[in-house]
Structures are given as structure tokens and as C-alpha cells.
Design an enzyme around this catalytic site. Structure first.
Site, PDB file in Angstrom:
ATOM      1  N   ASP A  92      13.879   1.809  11.455  1.00  0.00           N
ATOM      2  CA  ASP A  92      13.077   0.846  12.182  1.00  0.00           C
ATOM      3  C   ASP A  92      11.723   1.843  13.474  1.00  0.00           C
ATOM      4  OD1 ASP A  92      11.735  -1.532  13.912  1.00  0.00           O
ATOM      5  OD2 ASP A  92      13.630  -2.057  12.539  1.00  0.00           O
ATOM      6  N   ASP A 141      -8.341 -17.051  12.463  1.00  0.00           N
ATOM      7  CA  ASP A 141      -9.079 -16.163  10.928  1.00  0.00           C
ATOM      8  C   ASP A 141     -11.135 -16.032  11.309  1.00  0.00           C
ATOM      9  OD1 ASP A 141      -7.066 -15.580   9.366  1.00  0.00           O
ATOM     10  OD2 ASP A 141      -7.370 -17.854   8.570  1.00  0.00           O
ATOM     11  N   TYR A 187      -2.340 -10.097  16.033  1.00  0.00           N
ATOM     12  CA  TYR A 187      -2.131  -9.371  14.993  1.00  0.00           C
ATOM     13  C   TYR A 187      -3.281  -7.816  15.554  1.00  0.00           C
ATOM     14  CZ  TYR A 187      -3.269  -6.109  10.409  1.00  0.00           C
ATOM     15  OH  TYR A 187      -3.035  -5.085   9.960  1.00  0.00           O
ATOM     16  N   ASP A 192      11.348   2.629   6.023  1.00  0.00           N
ATOM     17  CA  ASP A 192      10.783   1.469   6.020  1.00  0.00           C
ATOM     18  C   ASP A 192      12.266   0.610   6.495  1.00  0.00           C
ATOM     19  OD1 ASP A 192      10.518  -1.183   5.064  1.00  0.00           O
ATOM     20  OD2 ASP A 192       8.699   0.188   4.005  1.00  0.00           O
ATOM     21  N   ILE A 246       0.958  -0.944  -0.184  1.00  0.00           N
ATOM     22  CA  ILE A 246      -0.423   0.187  -0.224  1.00  0.00           C
ATOM     23  C   ILE A 246       1.143   1.212   0.080  1.00  0.00           C
ATOM     24  CG2 ILE A 246      -1.523   0.931   0.750  1.00  0.00           C
ATOM     25  CD1 ILE A 246      -2.560  -1.384   1.840  1.00  0.00           C
ATOM     26  N   ARG A 265      -7.363 -21.733   9.514  1.00  0.00           N
ATOM     27  CA  ARG A 265      -6.968 -21.203  10.013  1.00  0.00           C
ATOM     28  C   ARG A 265      -6.758 -20.738  12.296  1.00  0.00           C
ATOM     29  NH1 ARG A 265      -3.808 -18.059   6.126  1.00  0.00           N
ATOM     30  NH2 ARG A 265      -5.663 -16.583   6.158  1.00  0.00           N
ATOM     31  N   GLY A 276       9.125  -4.637   3.269  1.00  0.00           N
ATOM     32  CA  GLY A 276       8.537  -4.212   1.789  1.00  0.00           C
ATOM     33  C   GLY A 276      10.082  -4.141   0.409  1.00  0.00           C
TER      34      GLY A 276
HETATM   35  P1  NAD Z   1       3.450  -4.704   3.451  1.00  0.00           P
HETATM   36  O1  NAD Z   1       3.641  -5.561   4.727  1.00  0.00           O
HETATM   37  O2  NAD Z   1       3.404  -5.223   2.515  1.00  0.00           O
HETATM   38  O3  NAD Z   1       3.657  -2.828   4.365  1.00  0.00           O
HETATM   39  C1  NAD Z   1       4.486  -2.957   5.516  1.00  0.00           C
HETATM   40  C2  NAD Z   1       5.242  -1.991   5.369  1.00  0.00           C
HETATM   41  O4  NAD Z   1       6.132  -1.373   6.507  1.00  0.00           O
HETATM   42  C3  NAD Z   1       6.173  -3.170   4.569  1.00  0.00           C
HETATM   43  O5  NAD Z   1       7.196  -2.185   3.272  1.00  0.00           O
HETATM   44  C4  NAD Z   1       7.565  -3.327   5.968  1.00  0.00           C
HETATM   45  O6  NAD Z   1       8.910  -3.530   5.432  1.00  0.00           O
HETATM   46  C5  NAD Z   1       7.129  -2.066   6.028  1.00  0.00           C
HETATM   47  N1  NAD Z   1       8.214  -2.677   8.000  1.00  0.00           N
HETATM   48  C6  NAD Z   1       7.717  -3.156   8.865  1.00  0.00           C
HETATM   49  N2  NAD Z   1       8.391  -3.547   9.910  1.00  0.00           N
HETATM   50  C7  NAD Z   1       9.160  -2.763  10.165  1.00  0.00           C
HETATM   51  C8  NAD Z   1       9.582  -1.849  10.986  1.00  0.00           C
HETATM   52  N3  NAD Z   1       9.634  -2.247  12.000  1.00  0.00           N
HETATM   53  N4  NAD Z   1      10.158  -0.673  10.977  1.00  0.00           N
HETATM   54  C9  NAD Z   1       9.784   0.120   9.800  1.00  0.00           C
HETATM   55  N5  NAD Z   1       8.679   0.102   8.561  1.00  0.00           N
HETATM   56  C10 NAD Z   1       8.960  -1.666   8.798  1.00  0.00           C
HETATM   57  O7  NAD Z   1       2.363  -4.080   3.841  1.00  0.00           O
HETATM   58  P2  NAD Z   1       0.271  -3.921   3.681  1.00  0.00           P
HETATM   59  O8  NAD Z   1      -0.707  -4.252   2.584  1.00  0.00           O
HETATM   60  O9  NAD Z   1       1.080  -2.452   2.428  1.00  0.00           O
HETATM   61  O10 NAD Z   1      -0.603  -2.681   4.834  1.00  0.00           O
HETATM   62  C11 NAD Z   1      -0.306  -1.567   5.541  1.00  0.00           C
HETATM   63  C12 NAD Z   1      -0.343  -0.884   6.253  1.00  0.00           C
HETATM   64  O11 NAD Z   1      -2.419  -1.682   6.296  1.00  0.00           O
HETATM   65  C13 NAD Z   1      -0.039  -1.805   7.867  1.00  0.00           C
HETATM   66  O12 NAD Z   1      -0.028  -1.150   8.638  1.00  0.00           O
HETATM   67  C14 NAD Z   1      -1.191  -3.354   7.893  1.00  0.00           C
HETATM   68  O13 NAD Z   1      -1.290  -3.654   9.109  1.00  0.00           O
HETATM   69  C15 NAD Z   1      -2.404  -2.167   7.365  1.00  0.00           C
HETATM   70  N6  NAD Z   1      -3.779  -2.728   6.837  1.00  0.00           N
HETATM   71  C16 NAD Z   1      -3.225  -3.482   5.746  1.00  0.00           C
HETATM   72  C17 NAD Z   1      -4.356  -4.790   4.796  1.00  0.00           C
HETATM   73  C18 NAD Z   1      -4.276  -4.751   3.434  1.00  0.00           C
HETATM   74  O14 NAD Z   1      -5.703  -5.657   2.918  1.00  0.00           O
HETATM   75  N7  NAD Z   1      -3.273  -5.092   2.613  1.00  0.00           N
HETATM   76  C19 NAD Z   1      -5.713  -4.994   6.210  1.00  0.00           C
HETATM   77  C20 NAD Z   1      -5.586  -4.364   7.265  1.00  0.00           C
HETATM   78  C21 NAD Z   1      -4.420  -2.842   7.535  1.00  0.00           C
END
Ligand code: NAD
Length: 322
Positions: free
Chosen positions: A54, A274, A142, A31, A12, A271, A36
Site C-alpha cells: 500500500d 465535473d 481528486y 499495488d 493503465i 454531476r 486493480g
Molecule cells: P486504475 O484505478 O485502473 O489504476 C490505479 C491502480 O492503483 C489500481 O491498480 C489500484 O489498485 C492501485 N492503487 C490504488 N490505491 C492504492 C494504494 N493505496 N496502494 C497501492 N496501489 C493502489 O486507474 P488508471 O485509469 O489506470 O489510472 C492510473 C493513474 O493515472 C492514476 O494515478 C490516475 O489518477 C491517473 N489518471 C488516469 C486517467 C484516466 O483517464 N484513466 C486520467 C488522468 C489521470
């Protein structure tokens, strides 16, 4: 505007950074590339400033918020199964990391934090559609971490006057979402398996449902939350979804049509942790922020299929059961 996008190298986040750069904003990414990838940042996002750091480091977070107007906080470890396997790391990044970011944003006098909350927060509440003020018990570490982070956002507004807005994302999908990771989300995983003529694993009978939300709809909601008057968003929480309930089996049927042949589906036990059904009431965000989903689930699947056909580079990671 000067934006910080945490998690900007993720699924995202990288789409959001592309959009913000194209709109002419100054963008910084924080990041640690844990899920990512740099490959996600080769489009317009290449213009953004990348801070490899981080959320668990006070120094990294303080550096990331310097001179920033708006923070979109997407950095997190997603996935219900990952959090069951390693709850401590999930908590450190998602809950404590969010608190650390909020305090840094307060100290740096940032204008606003938009937080990626999660539909998993509804937990064991069986009512449909999900309305913002009626949550059950979270079912996974989570979900608990995301709920704790929501409370920290609300308290940052109430106690410190920092404008925060919490957007509960519902199963976002689209191009660039990793398909091959052990915690990959359903739609990219299904598309990848179909295109490679591999069997598709489904946990449960496939009649479970989700409010699948195409990435462009999700980005529209984030943009509205980032720009709306503070009085409208301060301390508030909104579902950000498509507002449609879609079963896993109907997603598979659509993919079989695109594939022009039957899929081999391996139904396994559900799972743990879920949820069975998920559907958002989106009236609050529609009325308050003017949000309207413009891409249907079917169109979104078509676009994701098309993108997978055109681009075979494995990029990004996004996670199931969010
Ligand atoms: P993603 O895993 O692709 O992106 C998360 C990013 O956070 C990654 O680039 C990762 O490297 C970075 N990250 C993780 N730990 C970190 C840390 N300790 N320090 C710095 N960066 C860190 O996931 P996404 O699907 O793009 O999700 C983005 C956000 O949306 C997240 O907060 C996720 O919980 C939330 N979310 C996503 C969904 C979905 O359906 N994709 C649904 C609900 C909520």
C-alpha cells in the site's frame, strides 16, 4: 532498466507493465488491488514481480523502490465522484502516498519518477486548449490531491535533486478498463451498456467534451518521459493527450454506428465538480519529447469495441472524470 510501476495492476499500469516486459525490462509492481485486479496481469505482465502493498505504508513503499532505476507512479484512487464521497482516503493515497514514494525514491537514489498527474488540475479555468502554465482552481478533492502531488514532485526535484516528470493525463481509454464499477469511465461504460442492450446514463446534455486519449498514445508518452534526458524532463510538467476535443454525444453516435442500432440514452443532471470542456495543448510534449499521438479517438473506440467483443472477462477498474 529496472522499473517500478505503482498501480501496475490497474488499467493503465497493466498495459504499461506488458509493454515494459516485452521490451526486456525488469519490472516490479506495487499495488494493493483496491481497483486493480490480478486478472490484468495474466499476459506478459505475469513475468513482473508483484509486491502486494500500500502506498500508505512506509515499509511497503521502501521495499518497492529498492534497486529500482525508474518509477512510473500510477497508483492512486481515481474518480471525481469517489473523491467527493471520500476526500480523506483520496488525499491519503494520492497526495501523501506520492510524497511518501518521492522520499523513498530519494533515499534509494532512484534515477527518476514519472508521475501520473491529471487534466482535472486545470479546474475552473475555462480557456481552451489547456496549457501547462495556466491552471484554475481545482474543483474536486481528486483534483486537489493530484495538484498537491504535482507540487511534491516539483519540490523533490528542486529540494532533493530527484528527477521527476509530471504528465497530465487526459481521459485515457481502451481495452481492460472496467465498465461495471460505480465509478467507471464513460467510454467503457457506454460500450458495455450498448453491448448489453441497457440504457446509457449521461450526466448533463452530452455536449460536454473531453480530450479522449487512447491507451497506446498514453503509453507512448510515458515511455518518452521515462527515457528522455534528465535535463529535458527534470521538474517539468506536460499534457499527455490526443489534442482533439470530442463531445460525449459524438462518442455515443460512433458507438451506435458500431452497434448498428440506436442507443437508449438517459440524460440526467450534470454531476457536481465535473468540468464542462477539456482539450489539451500538446505542443510542449511534442516539442520537448517528440510525442505524437498515433491512434485517433475513432480508431481507439473501434479497438475498444472490438476488444470488448472478443473478451468478456471483466478486468481492471478505471475511473470517470480524471
Ligand atoms: P486504475 O484505478 O485502473 O489504476 C490505479 C491502480 O492503483 C489500481 O491498480 C489500484 O489498485 C492501485 N492503487 C490504488 N490505491 C492504492 C494504494 N493505496 N496502494 C497501492 N496501489 C493502489 O486507474 P488508471 O485509469 O489506470 O489510472 C492510473 C493513474 O493515472 C492514476 O494515478 C490516475 O489518477 C491517473 N489518471 C488516469 C486517467 C484516466 O483517464 N484513466 C486520467 C488522468 C489521470
Amino acid at each position: 532498466m529496472r522499473y517500478l510501476v505503482t498501480g501496475g495492476a490497474g488499467f493503465i499500469g497493466s498495459h504499461l507493465v506488458d509493454r515494459l516486459v516485452i521490451e526486456g525490462h525488469e519490472v516490479r509492481i506495487l499495488d494493493n488491488l483496491s481497483t486493480g485486479t490480478l486478472a490484468n496481469l495474466t499476459g506478459p505482465a505475469a513475468e513482473a514481480e508483484l509486491l502486494l502493498g500500500d502506498l500508505r505504508s512506509t515499509e511497503d513503499v521502501a521495499a518497492s523502490v529498492r534497486d529500482i532505476d525508474v518509477i512510473v507512479h500510477l497508483g492512486a484512487l481515481g474518480s471525481v465522484p469517489r473523491s467527493v464521497a471520500d476526500p480523506l482516503t483520496t488525499h491519503d493515497v494520492n497526495a501523501t502516498g506520492t510524497l511518501r514514494l518521492l522520499l523513498a525514491a530519494r533515499d534509494a537514489e532512484c534515477e527518476r519518477v514519472v508521475f501520473a498527474a491529471s487534466s482535472s488540475t486545470y479546474g475552473d479555468d475555462r480557456n481552451l486548449p489547456k496549457i501547462e502554465d495556466r491552471c484554475g482552481q481545482p474543483l474536486s478533492p481528486y483534483a486537489t490531491s493530484k495538484l498537491a502531488a504535482e507540487h511534491y514532485c516539483r519540490q523533490a526535484t528542486e529540494l532533493y535533486g530527484l528527477t521527476t516528470v509530471r504528465l497530465r493525463f487526459f481521459n485515457v481509454f481502451g481495452p481492460r478498463q472496467s465498465a461495471q464499477h460505480v465509478y467507471a469511465a464513460a467510454i467503457p461504460r457506454f460500450i458495455h451498456a450498448a453491448r448489453n442492450f441497457e440504457p446509457i446514463t449521461v450526466h448533463g446534455d452530452g455536449e460536454q467534451s473531453r480530450d479522449f486519449t487512447y491507451i497506446d498514445n498514453n503509453l507512448d508518452g510515458i515511455a518518452l518521459a521515462a527515457a528522455a534526458p534528465a535535463a529535458t524532463v527534470a521538474g517539468n510538467v506536460y499534457n499527455l493527450a490526443c489534442g482533439r476535443q470530442t463531445t460525449i454525444n459524438s462518442v455515443l453516435a460512433h458507438i451506435a454506428e458500431l452497434h448498428e442500432q440506436p442507443l437508449v440514452i438517459d440524460y440526467q443532471d450534470p454531476r457536481p465538480a465535473d468540468v464542462r470542456h477539456s482539450l489539451a495543448d500538446i505542443s510542449r510534449i511534442t516539442e520537448a519529447l517528440g510525442y505524437e499521438p498515433t491512434i485517433s479517438v475513432a480508431d481507439g473506440i473501434d479497438r475498444t469495441w472490438q476488444a470488448a467483443t472478443e473478451d468478456t472477462t471483466p478486468v481492471g477498474v478505471s475511473l470517470a472524470g480524471n
